[in-house]
Design an enzyme around this catalytic site. Structure first.
Site, PDB file in Angstrom:
ATOM      1  N   ARG A  44       0.849  -1.202   0.000  1.00 44.29           N
ATOM      2  CA  ARG A  44       0.000   0.000   0.000  1.00 44.29           C
ATOM      3  C   ARG A  44       0.877   1.241   0.000  1.00 44.29           C
ATOM      4  O   ARG A  44       1.687   1.448   0.908  1.00 44.29           O
ATOM      5  CB  ARG A  44      -0.907   0.002   1.232  1.00 44.29           C
ATOM      6  CG  ARG A  44      -1.794   1.232   1.322  1.00 44.29           C
ATOM      7  CD  ARG A  44      -2.464   1.322   2.690  1.00 44.29           C
ATOM      8  NE  ARG A  44      -3.298   2.501   2.784  1.00 44.29           N
ATOM      9  CZ  ARG A  44      -2.860   3.722   3.037  1.00 44.29           C
ATOM     10  NH1 ARG A  44      -1.567   3.935   3.227  1.00 44.29           N
ATOM     11  NH2 ARG A  44      -3.689   4.748   3.111  1.00 44.29           N
ATOM     12  N   ASP A  76      -4.468   2.554  12.160  1.00 45.24           N
ATOM     13  CA  ASP A  76      -3.458   3.469  11.634  1.00 45.24           C
ATOM     14  C   ASP A  76      -3.143   4.572  12.640  1.00 45.24           C
ATOM     15  O   ASP A  76      -3.697   4.627  13.741  1.00 45.24           O
ATOM     16  CB  ASP A  76      -3.912   4.065  10.298  1.00 45.24           C
ATOM     17  CG  ASP A  76      -2.740   4.285   9.356  1.00 45.24           C
ATOM     18  OD1 ASP A  76      -1.968   5.228   9.580  1.00 45.24           O
ATOM     19  OD2 ASP A  76      -2.604   3.505   8.406  1.00 45.24           O
TER      20      ASP A  76
END
Length: 503
Positions: A198, A294
Site C-alpha cells: 500500500r 493506523d
C-alpha cells in the site's frame, strides 16, 4: 555540521550493540504472541520511553518457532532517532542547518568561507551509491513469508502486516541506483508468497508503479527488513529538494551507500540488509487491502492496491526481524516525526526566513496540525507563511490546520497557543479556508477520499491595514519584580519546610 558524533553503524547489529552499551536495549526471552501481544507490549514500552526490545521467542500460538527474533521500539525515543543518524540529540538542529546549506549552498566570499564548504563537498561524494558483491552472510532460504514473525497489531486488522519493510523500486530502463526510491510502506501478508503493498499516490514507489504501467512490463520490487539505522531513517524522511533516500543515507553515514545485487530481479538493495524479499508486481493485479489500525487512531477503509509476488528470500544467519505498530500517538512514527522536525526547520526558514520556528504536535497525528512562529513585520505575512508551509514538501500538503503566532508565544505550549488564538484572532478576518485540496486518504473527516479543506488561523497581533484599531498592550511584570518574587517564594518554601508557615 561537519560529521558524526558517534562511530559509524555498518549494520543493525552494530547499532544494537551500541544501544546495549548505553543501557538502551533489552532482550526478553519470554514467549510473546505476534497476534496482538507484541504490539500491546510495544505500546507499554513506548509510553514509558523505554528501550529497544528484542523478543527472542516470538510465537503465533502454534508449535514451532519463527526464523528470526522480533525487534520492536528501535526508534521509540528522540535519543535513539538521533543516535541512528550518528548524533547526540542536541545536534539534530545542526544537521538540519547542514541539509539546508547543502540544498542551496552560497558561493564563498573568502578562503575561510571556502574552507567551510569542504564538508559539503565530501557530502556530495557520499551521495553516490557504490555497488558491491553480495554478502556471504546473506543466504537464500525458502521463499515463505510465514517463516517471519509478522505481527497482527490490532483486533480488527485484516491480517498480518509487515510494518518496517523498506521497499526498493526504480523506474523502467537500466538499473541505475541514482533513480531508486526507498520507502516504508504497509505490506499485508496474504500467504506464503503473496502480499499487498500500500502506497499513497504521491509516494515514490507509486510514481514508479505508474511508469511501469505505462511501459506495460512487470515491476521489480525488493523489500528490505532491517538494515543500518541511517538508511532506515532516510527511507522515512521526506527527502528535501532533489536528494534521494540513498543520498540522504550517504550523508548521514558519512560514506557512500553500499548496494548489493538481488538474485532474481534486476535491482540492488542496501548491503547491510537483514532480510531481503525479492519479487515483482504484475501491473493489472490488485487486491483489497485492509482494514488496519493506523496513526489516526482509527481503522482505515479497505482499498485495492498492487499485489507483490515473492520470487526469492534471503536472510542473514542471525537475522533480526524489525517491526513496529501504528496507532494514536505515542507510536514510533510520531516520535520519528517530532525528531525530524529539527531537520526540516532550517529548510523551512531558508524558504521563508520570517518563520522562526515550527511545531507539529504529535497528539494531532503529527503533520495534520502545525504551529508556525513568525517574526511579523508587514500585513498579510501570516498568510504568506501558511501558503509557504503547505507548498514546501509533499508531506506538508497533507497538513489540515496551520496556526501562526508571534515570537512571544511558546509554540510547544498549548495554553500559550490557544491564548493567542483566543485574543489575537477574529473569525471574520483571520481565518484562511481552502477547499478542494489534497488531504490524507486515511482522513475520515474529509468529505471524500483524498480531498478536503484546510484552515489557517492568523493568531498574530494585527498591524497596518490588517486592523483599524490599535492593539492592546500585553500584561508583563517588570524583571525586578519577578526577581523579588522569586526571592520571596524561596523564603515562603523555606518557612513551610521549617514548619513555621504554610505555602
Amino acid at each position: 555540521m561537519t560529521g558524526r558524533d558517534l562511530p559509524s553503524f555498518a549494520d543493525l547489529r552494530t547499532f544494537l550493540s551500541f544501544l546495549e552499551s548505553e543501557d538502551d536495549f533489552r532482550k526478553l526471552d519470554t514467549p510473546v504472541d505476534v497476534h496482538l501481544d507484541a504490539a500491546a507490549l510495544h505500546r507499554k514500552v513506548i509510553e514509558r520511553q523505554g528501550p529497544a526490545v528484542l523478543l527472542t521467542a516470538p510465537t503465533n500460538g502454534k508449535e514451532g518457532g519463527f526464523a528470526a527474533p522480533l525487534l520492536i521500539n528501535l526508534f521509540g525515543t528522540r535519543k535513539r532517532v538521533a543516535n541512528g543518524l550518528g548524533l547526540h540529540p542536541e545536534h539534530l538542529p545542526d544537521l538540519g542547518l547542514f541539509l539546508a546549506a547543502l540544498r542551496s549552498p552560497q558561493p564563498p566570499s573568502s578562503w575561510r568561507e571556502a574552507h567551510k564548504l569542504l564538508p559539503m563537498a565530501k557530502a556530495g561524494l557520499n551521495v553516490r551509491p557504490k555497488r558491491v558483491a553480495a554478502s556471504k552472510d546473506l543466504e537464500p532460504v525458502a521463499a515463505d513469508l510465514t517463516r517471519l514473525p509478522v505481527q497482527t497489531c490490532w483486533p480488527g486488522d485484516a491480517g498480518p502486516l509487515i510494518t518496517w519493510g523498506m521497499v526498493v523500486t526504480r523506474p523502467p530502463g537500466s538499473d541505475d541506483p541514482r533513480t531508486y526510491n526507498l520507502g516504508i510502506y504497509r505490506i499485508q501478508v496474504l500467504g506464503l508468497d503473496t502480499a499487498i503493498i500500500r502506497w499513497l499516490p504521491f509516494r515514490g514507489g507509486a510514481q514508479h508503479y505508474r511508469q511501469w504501467q505505462d511501459a506495460g512490463r512487470p515491476m521489480p520490487v525488493a523489500v528490505v527488513i532491517g538494515s543500518d539505522p541511517a538508511t532506515l531513517l532516510a527511507a522515512v524522511i521526506p527527502a528535501p529538494g532533489n536528494l534521494s533516500e540513498l543520498a540522504l543515507a550517504g550523508i548521514f553515514n558519512g560514506a557512500s551507500p553500499r548496494l548489493a545485487p538481488c538474485d532474481q530481479i534486476d535491482l540492488h538493495v542496501p548491503a547491510s540488509a537483514e532480510i531481503v524479499l525479492e519479487g515483482e508486481i504484475n501491473l493489472a493485479e490488485t487486491a483489497l487491502e485492509g482494514p488496519f489500525g493506523d496513526h489516526t487512531g482509527y481503522y482505515n477503509d479497505p482499498a485495492h492496491y498492487p499485489v507483490f509476488h515473492l520470487r526469492a528470500m534471503k536472510m542473514r544467519k542471525d537475522a533480526v526481524y524489525l517491526s513496529t505498530f501504528t496507532g494514536r500517538a505515542p507510536d514510533e512514527p510520531a516520535v520519528i516525526g517530532e525528531a525530524m522536525t529539527d531537520l526540516f526547520r532550517p529548510i523551512l526558514r531558508q524558504a521563508v526566513p520570517e518563520i522562526t520556528d515550527v511545531y507539529l504536535p504529535p497528539a494531532t497525528c503529527s503533520y495534520r496540525f502545525a504551529v508556525l512562529q513568525v517574526d511579523k513585520s508587514y500585513p498579510g505575512q501570516a498568510r504568506r507563511a501558511m501558503m509557504a508551509f503547505w507548498s514546501l514538501l509533499p508531506q506538508f500538503s497533507m497538513t489540515k490546520y496551520v496556526i501562526v503566532v508571534d515570537p512571544d508565544i511558546d509554540i510547544r505550549s498549548w495554553d500559550d497557543v490557544m491564548w493567542a488564538v483566543a485574543t489575537r484572532s477574529d473569525a471574520e478576518r483571520d481565518l484562511l479556508v481552502l477547499t478542494g485540496t489534497a488531504v490524507d486518504q486515511l482522513d475520515f473527516a474529509s468529505p471524500c477520499v483524498g480531498q478536503g479543506g484546510k484552515l489557517g488561523i492568523d493568531a498574530t497581533i494585527k498591524l497596518g491595514t490588517e486592523t483599524t484599531r490599535p492593539f492592546a498592550r500585553t500584561l508583563k511584570m517588570p524583571p525586578e519584580a519577578e526577581a523579588r518574587a522569586e526571592t520571596l517564594f524561596a523564603e515562603l518554601c523555606k518557612a513551610s519546610r521549617d514548619g513555621s508557615g504554610q505555602p
